[in-house]
Enzyme design. Structure first.
Site, PDB file in Angstrom:
ATOM      1  N   CYS A   1       0.718  -1.482  -0.071  1.00 24.49           N
ATOM      2  CA  CYS A   1      -0.072   0.147   0.004  1.00 24.49           C
ATOM      3  C   CYS A   1       0.838   1.301  -0.114  1.00 24.49           C
ATOM      4  O   CYS A   1       1.495   1.723   0.765  1.00 24.49           O
ATOM      5  CB  CYS A   1      -0.812  -0.032   1.123  1.00 24.49           C
TER       6      CYS A   1
ATOM      7  N   CYS B   1       0.131   3.785   2.675  1.00 26.65           N
ATOM      8  CA  CYS B   1       0.515   3.356   4.041  1.00 26.65           C
ATOM      9  C   CYS B   1       2.090   3.689   4.162  1.00 26.65           C
ATOM     10  O   CYS B   1       2.519   3.779   5.342  1.00 26.65           O
ATOM     11  CB  CYS B   1       0.195   1.539   4.066  1.00 26.65           C
TER      12      CYS B   1
END
Length: 119
Positions: free
Chosen positions: A30, A33
């Site tokens: 991600c 993230c």
């Protein structure tokens, strides 16, 4: 305090045994993230009185499902064992600091009383 990895076996105890716990649900694939990770780590170093946990949603799929995580990153905050914040999306440093300040000041028991009276 640095961030700690949380799993299904220690998540609940961590949340209930500490006054304030922030949890970052993330995954290695991600991009947002990975961008949020340094902000989260920096906050954990500034606020040593708070537990900053991280849940790898790939390794802890059952925990992520139990927490109803539908998008990552998702940040959750618990105070005195109660969920007080749950939002998807990476927070900029100022927003994370503001969130932490609000949680520190929150009288969670009073909020619960007021919520139950409103029902």
């Amino acid at each position: 305090m640095a961030t700690i990895d949380l799993t299904g076996s220690d998540f609940e105890q961590t949340v209930t045994d500490n006054e304030i716990v922030l949890v970052d649900f993330w995954a290695s694939w991600c991009g947002p993230c990975r961008q949020f990770a340094p902000t989260y780590t920096e906050a954990s170093e500034k606020h040593e009185e708070i537990v900053f946990g991280k849940v790898d949603t790939e390794a802890e799929q059952q925990l992520a499902a139990a927490a109803s995580v539908r998008s990552i990153p998702t940040v959750m905050a618990f105070k005195n064992g109660h969920l007080v914040y749950n939002e998807a999306g990476a927070l900029p440093p100022q927003a994370l600091d503001s969130l932490i300040d609000q949680i520190k000041e929150l009288d969670v028991e009073k909020a619960i009383r007021e919520s139950s009276q409103a029902e």
